[in-house]
Design an enzyme around this catalytic site. Structure first.
Site, PDB file in Angstrom:
ATOM      1  N   ASN A   1     -18.408 -40.473  -5.381  1.00  0.00           N
ATOM      2  CA  ASN A   1     -17.823 -39.595  -6.393  1.00  0.00           C
ATOM      3  C   ASN A   1     -16.310 -39.683  -6.242  1.00  0.00           C
ATOM      4  OD1 ASN A   1     -16.965 -37.553  -8.036  1.00  0.00           O
ATOM      5  ND2 ASN A   1     -17.915 -35.898  -6.873  1.00  0.00           N
ATOM      6  N   TRP A   2     -15.682 -40.390  -7.176  1.00  0.00           N
ATOM      7  CA  TRP A   2     -14.238 -40.633  -7.050  1.00  0.00           C
ATOM      8  C   TRP A   2     -13.402 -39.409  -7.418  1.00  0.00           C
ATOM      9  CZ3 TRP A   2     -13.000 -46.221  -9.263  1.00  0.00           C
ATOM     10  CH2 TRP A   2     -13.696 -47.168  -8.488  1.00  0.00           C
ATOM     11  N   LYS A   3     -14.040 -38.426  -8.019  1.00  0.00           N
ATOM     12  CA  LYS A   3     -13.323 -37.206  -8.438  1.00  0.00           C
ATOM     13  C   LYS A   3     -12.106 -37.592  -9.289  1.00  0.00           C
ATOM     14  CE  LYS A   3     -15.293 -34.936  -4.442  1.00  0.00           C
ATOM     15  NZ  LYS A   3     -15.222 -33.899  -3.424  1.00  0.00           N
TER      16      LYS A   3
ATOM     17  N   GLY B   1     -14.822 -32.239   1.735  1.00  0.00           N
ATOM     18  CA  GLY B   1     -13.394 -32.495   1.864  1.00  0.00           C
ATOM     19  C   GLY B   1     -12.766 -31.805   3.068  1.00  0.00           C
TER      20      GLY B   1
ATOM     21  N   GLU C   1     -25.000 -30.486  -1.207  1.00  0.00           N
ATOM     22  CA  GLU C   1     -23.623 -30.564  -0.723  1.00  0.00           C
ATOM     23  C   GLU C   1     -23.162 -29.176  -0.268  1.00  0.00           C
ATOM     24  OE1 GLU C   1     -21.414 -34.154  -2.411  1.00  0.00           O
ATOM     25  OE2 GLU C   1     -21.273 -32.616  -3.952  1.00  0.00           O
TER      26      GLU C   1
ATOM     27  N   GLU D   1     -17.195 -28.319  -7.194  1.00  0.00           N
ATOM     28  CA  GLU D   1     -15.838 -28.173  -7.749  1.00  0.00           C
ATOM     29  C   GLU D   1     -15.903 -27.764  -9.220  1.00  0.00           C
ATOM     30  OE1 GLU D   1     -14.591 -32.060  -6.491  1.00  0.00           O
ATOM     31  OE2 GLU D   1     -14.705 -31.357  -4.414  1.00  0.00           O
TER      32      GLU D   1
ATOM     33  N   SER E   1     -18.272 -34.774   3.613  1.00  0.00           N
ATOM     34  CA  SER E   1     -17.611 -35.457   4.727  1.00  0.00           C
ATOM     35  C   SER E   1     -18.463 -36.539   5.383  1.00  0.00           C
ATOM     36  CB  SER E   1     -17.122 -34.440   5.772  1.00  0.00           C
ATOM     37  OG  SER E   1     -16.175 -33.572   5.194  1.00  0.00           O
TER      38      SER E   1
ATOM     39  N   HIS F   1     -21.568 -30.179  -9.669  1.00  0.00           N
ATOM     40  CA  HIS F   1     -20.752 -30.322  -8.464  1.00  0.00           C
ATOM     41  C   HIS F   1     -20.057 -28.990  -8.152  1.00  0.00           C
ATOM     42  CE1 HIS F   1     -17.775 -31.628  -5.596  1.00  0.00           C
ATOM     43  NE2 HIS F   1     -18.545 -32.680  -5.392  1.00  0.00           N
TER      44      HIS F   1
ATOM     45  N   GLY G   1     -17.381 -38.464  -1.155  1.00  0.00           N
ATOM     46  CA  GLY G   1     -16.115 -38.195  -1.833  1.00  0.00           C
ATOM     47  C   GLY G   1     -15.012 -39.066  -1.253  1.00  0.00           C
ATOM     48  N   GLY G   2     -14.213 -38.484  -0.370  1.00  0.00           N
ATOM     49  CA  GLY G   2     -13.025 -39.163   0.170  1.00  0.00           C
ATOM     50  C   GLY G   2     -13.257 -40.594   0.635  1.00  0.00           C
TER      51      GLY G   2
HETATM   52  P1  13P Z   1     -16.152 -35.535   0.715  1.00  0.00           P
HETATM   53  O1  13P Z   1     -16.969 -36.721   1.114  1.00  0.00           O
HETATM   54  O2  13P Z   1     -14.711 -35.858   0.459  1.00  0.00           O
HETATM   55  O3  13P Z   1     -16.345 -34.377   1.651  1.00  0.00           O
HETATM   56  O4  13P Z   1     -16.715 -35.042  -0.715  1.00  0.00           O
HETATM   57  C1  13P Z   1     -18.066 -34.866  -0.883  1.00  0.00           C
HETATM   58  C2  13P Z   1     -18.325 -34.639  -2.312  1.00  0.00           C
HETATM   59  O5  13P Z   1     -17.899 -33.652  -2.887  1.00  0.00           O
HETATM   60  C3  13P Z   1     -19.080 -35.667  -3.054  1.00  0.00           C
HETATM   61  O6  13P Z   1     -19.429 -35.204  -4.312  1.00  0.00           O
END
Ligand code: 13P
Length: 252
Positions: free
Chosen positions: A9-11, A175, A169, A99, A215, A97, A236-237
């Site tokens: 997920n590149w956000k 994050g 999640e 967020e 993470s 998600h 994510g990251g």
């Molecule tokens: P991180 O891997 O950066 O913690 O993010 C997870 C995430 O929100 C994937 O959708």
């Protein structure tokens, strides 16, 4: 047999050029890697989806969207519909998600409409959910997760689950560098499968892929993925670096 899935997920990251570069680098890193029963997915931003589809044309990386609106069309400035996504070749969308829930006020009611609209337009859904830190600290995490599933998914007919991937999640792990331990992930995934089995049936519960997100990094992916009810990850990251993401893919 349910599929293993590693999804990035590149956000809200990566310009057009960065998108092209990251895809190019990923293709190089994943060359020759045998993907047995495994899907590799990336979710770039809306504006870069078409370029990403073009860039992944002749390999196994799938491109999905991070969000969509529930309406078919109309006066929703700035929004993107399921049909628009389908029309450029998108087959799957991430919904729910944390967020989106936290910053864009996406409630269970809104998510129910979004999931319904996605499925009606033949889009598969990666449905995200998970508890907050205070829910876990007060040992309310199982109730919260059960309610999130029940409120959005449990009116759906059995056959809808062929088109749904679940992504657990825990919000406190996103994050933050703090990850749920592999045992915590397994404990929740097994609870999710049990909940599905009770509401629907055991066969359905066994057939749904359940991803862990929060993470996931190259140094912890293998242990998390080794758990029997963890079918992969939503990253994510670490999905923004070709070497890290491909190392996570190789850990599945
Ligand atoms: P991180 O891997 O950066 O913690 O993010 C997870 C995430 O929100 C994937 O959708």
């Amino acid at each position: 047999m349910r599929k293993n899935i590693v999804a990035g997920n590149w956000k809200m990251n990566n310009s057009l050029n960065q998108t092209k570069t990251l895809i190019g680098d990923l293709i190089v890193e994943l060359k020759g890697v045998e993907l047995v029963n495994t899907r590799v997915i990336i979710a770039p931003s809306f504006v870069n989806l078409q370029e990403a589809i073009k860039g992944t044309e002749n390999n196994e990386i799938e491109v999905v969207a991070q969000n969509m609106h529930y309406a078919e069309n109309g006066a929703y400035t700035g929004e993107v519909s399921a049909e628009m996504l389908s029309s450029i070749g998108i087959k799957t969308v991430i919904l729910g998600h944390s967020e989106r829930r936290a910053y864009f006020n996406e409630t269970d009611e809104i998510l129910t409409q979004k999931v319904t609209a996605a499925l009606a337009n033949n889009l598969d859904v990666i449905f995200c959910f998970g508890e907050q830190l205070e829910d876990r600290e007060s040992e309310n995490h199982f109730n919260i997760v059960e309610a999130q599933l029940k409120n959005v998914l449990f009116e759906l007919p059995t056959n809808a689950f062929k088109n749904i991937i679940l992504a657990y999640e825990p919000v406190w792990a996103i994050g933050t560098g703090k990850t749920a331990s592999a045992d915590q992930a397994q404990e929740m995934h097994s609870f999710i499968r049990k909940t599905l089995s009770e509401k629907y049936n055991a066969e359905l519960a066994e057939s749904v892929s359940i991803l862990y997100g929060g993470s996931v990094k190259p140094n912890n992916a293998e242990e998390i993925f080794s758990k029997p009810d963890v079918d992969g990850g939503l990253i994510g990251g670490a999905s923004l670096k070709a070497k890290d993401f491909s190392a996570i893919v190789k850990a599945i």
